[in-house]
Design a protein around this motif. Structure first.
Motif: not given
Length: 72
Positions: A19-25, A43-50
């Motif tokens: 599973i990747y979120l914003n291209e981060i495994l 939330n720990n893997f979300i770095y910006k809004a949008g």
């Protein structure tokens, strides 16, 4: 304003996945644990809004089926 919490509930049976979120495994079970379930805080893997990008890669178990057939 309070930030929302984003969770991902997952369950796998008889398959391997990543599973990747914003291209981060963020999670995989490639180590051979075929059945897996849980809840992951995103939330720990979300770095910006949008808009966010979630990718789930499912991997076939052909190699394990071959090993099983050779065993019997």
């Amino acid at each position: 304003m309070k930030e929302p919490f984003y969770h991902l509930d997952y369950t796998s049976g008889e398959c391997l996945f990543r599973i990747y979120l914003n291209e981060i495994l963020i999670l995989d079970n490639i180590d051979g644990q075929i059945s897996l379930a849980g809840n992951l805080l995103l939330n720990n893997f979300i770095y910006k809004a949008g808009e966010q990008n979630l990718l789930i890669e499912i991997i076939k178990l052909i190699f394990q089926i071959r090993e099983l057939l050779e065993y019997y």
